[in-house]
Design a protein around this motif. Structure first.
Motif, mmCIF file in Angstrom:
data_model
loop_
_atom_site.group_PDB
_atom_site.id
_atom_site.type_symbol
_atom_site.label_atom_id
_atom_site.label_comp_id
_atom_site.label_asym_id
_atom_site.label_seq_id
_atom_site.Cartn_x
_atom_site.Cartn_y
_atom_site.Cartn_z
ATOM 1 N N ARG A 1 64.683 -56.648 -21.764
ATOM 2 C CA ARG A 1 64.403 -55.502 -21.988
ATOM 3 C C ARG A 1 65.389 -54.160 -21.736
ATOM 4 O O ARG A 1 65.876 -52.995 -23.033
ATOM 5 C CB ARG A 1 62.965 -54.952 -22.069
ATOM 6 N N ASN A 2 65.416 -54.603 -20.457
ATOM 7 C CA ASN A 2 66.628 -53.364 -20.069
ATOM 8 C C ASN A 2 67.824 -53.439 -19.579
ATOM 9 O O ASN A 2 68.349 -52.449 -19.306
ATOM 10 C CB ASN A 2 65.047 -52.915 -18.762
ATOM 11 N N VAL B 1 52.184 -63.706 -10.070
ATOM 12 C CA VAL B 1 52.468 -64.629 -11.114
ATOM 13 C C VAL B 1 53.095 -63.813 -12.924
ATOM 14 O O VAL B 1 54.273 -63.934 -12.903
ATOM 15 C CB VAL B 1 52.477 -65.847 -11.754
ATOM 16 N N GLU B 2 52.212 -63.625 -13.057
ATOM 17 C CA GLU B 2 51.897 -62.334 -14.107
ATOM 18 C C GLU B 2 52.914 -61.697 -14.002
ATOM 19 O O GLU B 2 53.851 -61.384 -15.302
ATOM 20 C CB GLU B 2 50.692 -61.966 -14.605
ATOM 21 N N VAL B 3 52.784 -60.925 -12.502
ATOM 22 C CA VAL B 3 53.507 -59.539 -12.436
ATOM 23 C C VAL B 3 55.415 -60.068 -13.175
ATOM 24 O O VAL B 3 55.819 -59.443 -13.279
ATOM 25 C CB VAL B 3 53.541 -58.898 -11.201
ATOM 26 N N GLN B 4 56.049 -61.610 -11.976
ATOM 27 C CA GLN B 4 56.574 -61.971 -12.029
ATOM 28 C C GLN B 4 57.719 -61.877 -13.770
ATOM 29 O O GLN B 4 58.445 -61.827 -13.757
ATOM 30 C CB GLN B 4 56.920 -63.635 -11.171
ATOM 31 N N PHE B 5 56.022 -62.756 -14.560
ATOM 32 C CA PHE B 5 56.698 -62.615 -15.317
ATOM 33 C C PHE B 5 57.026 -60.954 -16.024
ATOM 34 O O PHE B 5 57.999 -61.660 -17.133
ATOM 35 C CB PHE B 5 55.549 -63.118 -16.388
ATOM 36 N N SER B 6 56.198 -60.301 -16.365
ATOM 37 C CA SER B 6 56.898 -58.852 -16.534
ATOM 38 C C SER B 6 57.677 -58.589 -15.464
ATOM 39 O O SER B 6 59.244 -58.245 -16.813
ATOM 40 C CB SER B 6 55.610 -57.904 -16.148
ATOM 41 N N ARG B 7 57.970 -59.247 -14.998
ATOM 42 C CA ARG B 7 60.039 -58.780 -14.295
ATOM 43 C C ARG B 7 60.833 -59.340 -14.883
ATOM 44 O O ARG B 7 61.998 -58.243 -15.277
ATOM 45 C CB ARG B 7 59.842 -58.940 -12.687
ATOM 46 N N VAL B 8 60.850 -60.511 -15.743
ATOM 47 C CA VAL B 8 61.774 -61.217 -16.404
ATOM 48 C C VAL B 8 61.647 -60.073 -18.020
ATOM 49 O O VAL B 8 63.097 -60.558 -17.796
ATOM 50 C CB VAL B 8 61.495 -63.261 -16.320
ATOM 51 N N VAL C 1 50.062 -55.467 -21.099
ATOM 52 C CA VAL C 1 50.958 -55.343 -20.217
ATOM 53 C C VAL C 1 51.572 -57.501 -20.551
ATOM 54 O O VAL C 1 52.600 -57.623 -20.916
ATOM 55 C CB VAL C 1 51.470 -55.320 -18.942
ATOM 56 N N ASP C 2 50.143 -57.989 -20.312
ATOM 57 C CA ASP C 2 50.280 -59.434 -20.390
ATOM 58 C C ASP C 2 50.513 -59.631 -21.802
ATOM 59 O O ASP C 2 51.433 -60.699 -22.493
ATOM 60 C CB ASP C 2 49.231 -60.124 -19.704
ATOM 61 N N ALA C 3 49.837 -58.473 -22.740
ATOM 62 C CA ALA C 3 49.799 -58.753 -24.399
ATOM 63 C C ALA C 3 51.667 -58.895 -25.012
ATOM 64 O O ALA C 3 51.680 -59.323 -26.280
ATOM 65 C CB ALA C 3 48.806 -58.860 -25.367
ATOM 66 N N GLY C 4 52.555 -57.635 -24.505
ATOM 67 C CA GLY C 4 53.289 -57.618 -24.600
ATOM 68 C C GLY C 4 53.569 -56.519 -25.583
ATOM 69 O O GLY C 4 54.543 -55.564 -26.008
ATOM 70 N N VAL D 1 55.469 -52.199 -22.284
ATOM 71 C CA VAL D 1 56.708 -52.902 -21.349
ATOM 72 C C VAL D 1 56.464 -52.380 -20.094
ATOM 73 O O VAL D 1 56.899 -51.239 -19.888
ATOM 74 C CB VAL D 1 58.270 -52.768 -22.251
ATOM 75 N N PRO D 2 55.996 -53.048 -19.410
ATOM 76 C CA PRO D 2 55.969 -52.254 -17.086
ATOM 77 C C PRO D 2 57.076 -51.554 -16.863
ATOM 78 O O PRO D 2 58.628 -52.226 -16.906
ATOM 79 C CB PRO D 2 54.940 -53.039 -17.249
ATOM 80 N N HIS D 3 56.748 -50.776 -15.546
ATOM 81 C CA HIS D 3 57.953 -50.175 -14.583
ATOM 82 C C HIS D 3 57.500 -50.789 -14.042
ATOM 83 O O HIS D 3 56.332 -50.437 -12.908
ATOM 84 C CB HIS D 3 58.107 -49.134 -15.045
ATOM 85 N N VAL D 4 57.724 -51.698 -12.700
ATOM 86 C CA VAL D 4 57.299 -52.882 -12.029
ATOM 87 C C VAL D 4 57.515 -51.382 -10.903
ATOM 88 O O VAL D 4 58.541 -51.194 -11.086
ATOM 89 C CB VAL D 4 57.804 -53.954 -11.933
ATOM 90 N N VAL D 5 56.030 -50.974 -9.934
ATOM 91 C CA VAL D 5 56.626 -50.814 -9.110
ATOM 92 C C VAL D 5 56.541 -51.482 -7.196
ATOM 93 O O VAL D 5 55.421 -51.802 -7.195
ATOM 94 C CB VAL D 5 55.549 -49.323 -8.070
ATOM 95 N N GLU D 6 56.937 -51.637 -6.940
ATOM 96 C CA GLU D 6 58.132 -51.625 -5.604
ATOM 97 C C GLU D 6 56.690 -51.810 -4.909
ATOM 98 O O GLU D 6 57.040 -50.517 -4.362
ATOM 99 C CB GLU D 6 59.230 -52.212 -5.137
#
Length: 522
Positions: free
Chosen positions: A99-100, A87-94, A465-468, A471-476
């Protein structure tokens, strides 16, 4: 014994604080609904061109509700750490999509995926809106009306009334599904057979008295089943709470007890070898005091309680504390990385018998130097502090909104059972430390700490990342394994790869140096 009493007193103080800080909260579905509204607002802002404000609104949902309301910690303790990580990763995806500058439809799709995950978890966390006994009571009222219709000759309307009541309150309400899971398929088959028999009696216009009795018999059977189901699930829920409570302390405390136990075993190993060296040389040996390590651990517990009090108190005045908590945890992890790396290398350097003998003689067969002892004590402090505050917040979230003292006792039993298991882990480390030869023991302890260094690097990046802050780049395709600090972020994976390379290089170099010293001594 005095140290043990102090630990028990501190644990009792912690338990009292946890119980006193727990408070009633709204349902998790209500929390998910609030987050949905905020995320919908974020999407609207993004579509209107205000990406910065949209990003802030996603943070509002995360810090203001997912963190502060205890949604994350309840998900971790009751559903699973990997699920909370996803779920945290999905927050990061949003946030990453915003951002991008991704397409509006892509941002909306990521937000919808997150909302679906939140409601799915809320459904698992929330108790049923109606209890099984309430469902059975409502079903019986509908059955009574159907029986009355049949007795009065309203044969056409009695059958759909009976059929729809059964389907709505037994079949579609998950009543039937839970009877099969929690009781037995045989009990469900008994209900279904009686329902089919009764429905056929209504359709075939059977005797009114017999049909009415069959309807009431079915209602009574379902009512009795609801009582059995409630009792069974309450028992399962109670033991489930015990298990969740046990796993919180066991999971979070395991890392701390490994580090503290390994260091205590290490110091006892020093004393053991000091005595052997002194006996061979005919001089008296002074023991290395374990007090600094115990004091460091107890200070870690006290600092954990203070930090938890601060974080819980601040959450009552605003959600920004959620972000602060992530930053504190991330910084603490990286401090722990530095201390563990130093301590591991120090142990590696003393792993050979020759190096150890030289070290003992250099210290006049008394103890290790003050800086090294401070490093070990500080390592214990960080190990306990890093896990302690998080453990308290986990239990505070678990107890928030608990209905009745039964859940409280289940949590306390889980804590007690976990404490006993951790004591056994500690004892096993101490026994292994006494029996293993010097080099394998030092080497194993160092490798354990090196593994934690790599895990903490990944965990620390994840907290930032969670703290902002990052800004992460998600690796599938990369799984979330929170225990090892593995997250599907390019930043954390690269940092862990670098840390692993440094750790392996340091380990190889340390062993080579130790081997050369042993050759020279020979």
């Amino acid at each position: 014994m005095k140290s043990l009493k102090r630990y028990i007193a501190l644990l009792a103080l912690t338990a009292i604080f946890i119980l006193s800080s727990a408070a009633d909260t709204k349902s998790w579905k209500a929390v998910a609904t609030e987050m949905q509204g905020i995320l919908d607002d974020a999407c609207s802002l993004y579509e209107s061109g205000d990406a910065e404000k949209a990003y802030e609104r996603v943070n509002d949902a995360y810090f203001g509700h997912y963190e502060v309301d205890g949604f994350e910690r309840n998900t971790q303790s009751r559903i699973g750490g990997s699920r909370a990580g996803n779920v945290e990763v999905q927050f990061s995806r949003v946030k990453g999509a915003i951002r991008n500058g991704k397409d509006k439809g892509e941002v909306r799709a990521e937000a919808d995926t997150l909302i679906a995950m939140l409601f799915e978890d809320a459904q698992k966390l929330d108790p049923p809106q109606m209890s099984w006994t309430e469902l059975a009571k409502t079903l019986n009222e509908e059955f009574d009306e159907a029986a009355k219709m049949y007795e009065e000759g309203h044969l056409v309307t009695a059958e759909p009334k009976f059929r729809k009541a059964y389907a709505r309150y037994y079949g579609k309400s998950k009543f039937q599904e839970n009877v099969i899971k929690s009781l037995s398929p045989e009990k469900d088959r008994e209900i279904v057979d009686l329902y089919t028999e009764t429905k056929n009696m209504i359709i075939s216009r059977a005797d009114k008295t017999l049909t009415s009795k069959s309807i009431k018999r079915l209602g009574l059977l379902i009512e009795e089943t609801s009582l059995s189901l409630t009792k069974s699930q309450n028992r399962l829920q109670w033991w489930g709470t015990v298990a969740a409570s046990l796993m919180i302390l066991l999971r979070e405390g395991f890392e701390a007890i490994l580090i503290v136990g390994a260091i205590i075993a290490y110091l006892r190993k020093i004393n053991q070898n000091n005595q052997l060296e002194a006996k061979e040389s005919g001089v008296s040996a002074k023991e290395v005091s374990l007090r600094p390590v115990f004091n460091g651990s107890m200070l870690g517990i006290l600092a954990s309680i203070v930090m938890a009090i601060i974080l819980i108190a601040i959450t009552r005045f605003g959600f920004a504390s959620g972000q602060g908590q992530e930053v504190v945890e991330g910084v603490t992890m990286f401090i722990a990385v530095a201390v563990l790396f130093y301590t591991s290398n120090w142990m590696i350097s003393k792993s050979s018998e020759a190096s150890w003998s030289s070290f003992i003689k250099g210290k006049v067969q008394t103890s290790i130097d003050k800086s090294s002892m401070f490093g070990l004590a500080f390592t214990c402090f960080l190990a306990v502090f890093r896990e302690g505050a998080e453990v308290i917040l986990f239990y505070q979230a678990m107890l928030a909104g608990s209905n009745g003292s039964g859940i409280v006792w289940a949590v306390l039993l889980g804590i007690a059972a976990s404490a006993i298991l951790l004591i056994f882990v500690y004892k096993a480390i101490i026994v292994a430390g006494k029996r293993l030869p010097l080099k394998p023991f030092f080497l194993a302890t160092s490798i354990l700490m090196f593994i934690m260094v790599v895990a903490f690097v990944g965990g620390g990046i994840s907290e930032f990342v969670d703290a902002g802050w990052i800004v992460p780049h998600v690796v599938e395709g990369v799984p979330t394994i929170s225990l090892l600090g593995i997250f599907p972020y390019k930043e954390s994976l690269i940092a862990q790869a670098i840390a692993l390379a440094i750790v392996l290089g340091s380990l190889i170099a340390g062993l080579a140096i130790s081997k050369n010293k042993a050759k020279k001594a020979a």
